[in-house]
Design a protein around this motif. Sequence first.
Motif, short mmCIF file in Angstrom:
data_model
loop_
_atom_site.label_atom_id
_atom_site.label_comp_id
_atom_site.label_asym_id
_atom_site.label_seq_id
_atom_site.Cartn_x
_atom_site.Cartn_y
_atom_site.Cartn_z
N GLN A 190 32.57 8.93 11.96
CA GLN A 190 33.81 8.28 11.50
C GLN A 190 34.10 8.62 10.04
O GLN A 190 35.25 8.85 9.66
CB GLN A 190 33.74 6.76 11.69
N ARG A 198 35.50 12.04 9.99
CA ARG A 198 36.89 12.03 10.44
C ARG A 198 37.82 11.52 9.34
O ARG A 198 38.91 12.05 9.15
CB ARG A 198 37.03 11.16 11.69
N SER A 218 46.87 9.79 11.16
CA SER A 218 45.48 10.18 11.41
C SER A 218 45.47 11.17 12.56
O SER A 218 46.32 11.08 13.46
CB SER A 218 44.64 8.97 11.82
N ARG A 227 44.94 12.67 16.06
CA ARG A 227 44.84 12.02 17.36
C ARG A 227 43.73 12.70 18.14
O ARG A 227 43.76 13.89 18.39
CB ARG A 227 46.17 12.11 18.10
N TRP A 228 42.72 11.91 18.49
CA TRP A 228 41.53 12.38 19.21
C TRP A 228 41.61 11.96 20.66
O TRP A 228 42.32 11.03 21.02
CB TRP A 228 40.28 11.77 18.58
N ARG A 246 39.06 11.47 24.41
CA ARG A 246 37.75 11.43 25.06
C ARG A 246 37.79 12.58 26.07
O ARG A 246 38.33 12.44 27.17
CB ARG A 246 37.53 10.09 25.74
N GLU A 290 46.16 3.48 23.07
CA GLU A 290 44.72 3.63 23.24
C GLU A 290 44.17 4.55 22.16
O GLU A 290 44.73 5.61 21.89
CB GLU A 290 44.44 4.20 24.63
N ASP A 291 43.08 4.15 21.55
CA ASP A 291 42.50 4.89 20.44
C ASP A 291 42.16 6.32 20.82
O ASP A 291 42.58 7.26 20.15
CB ASP A 291 41.25 4.18 19.94
N GLU A 292 41.39 6.51 21.87
CA GLU A 292 41.02 7.84 22.35
C GLU A 292 41.19 7.89 23.86
O GLU A 292 40.24 7.63 24.60
CB GLU A 292 39.58 8.18 21.96
#
Length: 174
Positions: free
Chosen positions: A54, A57, A69, A71-72, A74, A90-92
Amino acid sequence: MPSAEPIATLEASWPAPAGIHAFTTLRTGPGASRAPFDAFNLGLRSGDEPEAAQANRAALHAAIGTGWSPRWMRQVHGIDVVRFAEAAGEDEPTADAAVTTVPGMPLAILTADCLPVLFAAEDGTEIGAAHAGWPGLSGGVLEATLDAMHTAPAKLLAWIGPGAGPQRYEVGEN
């Protein structure tokens, strides 16, 4: 804590339109990760300490200087494509490719032996990024990425980033 040293990158060599920038980070620079992750690991599920990844990142985000930021995703070696339209959500998400028309929104792809494949509309209004390993390539991840984009394929540019080659990597019959 990552050092103030510049992040080591390999800049993409392609005729991208103004405002579109692409690069691959290298793991030979500053960063919070310890061996065996060689300083600048960005993967949260690689076995590295999550806090270190993190921090790396965050250093990447600071270095690229965008309001958004990166965008990553999964990544699972599949063919799903996510469209990032805003920062919320959704975060990832689970996907192996991403597209966006949001100006200044960076898309991130993690690769080791797989290829990063990037797309940009000739007019700079849309970008896409795909994680292309052999399962995704044979399953159609690039085709799915093109299908998810609003820009016609004839109006897109593509860049294939660095990946493992036959001199350094053994590939099975499949």
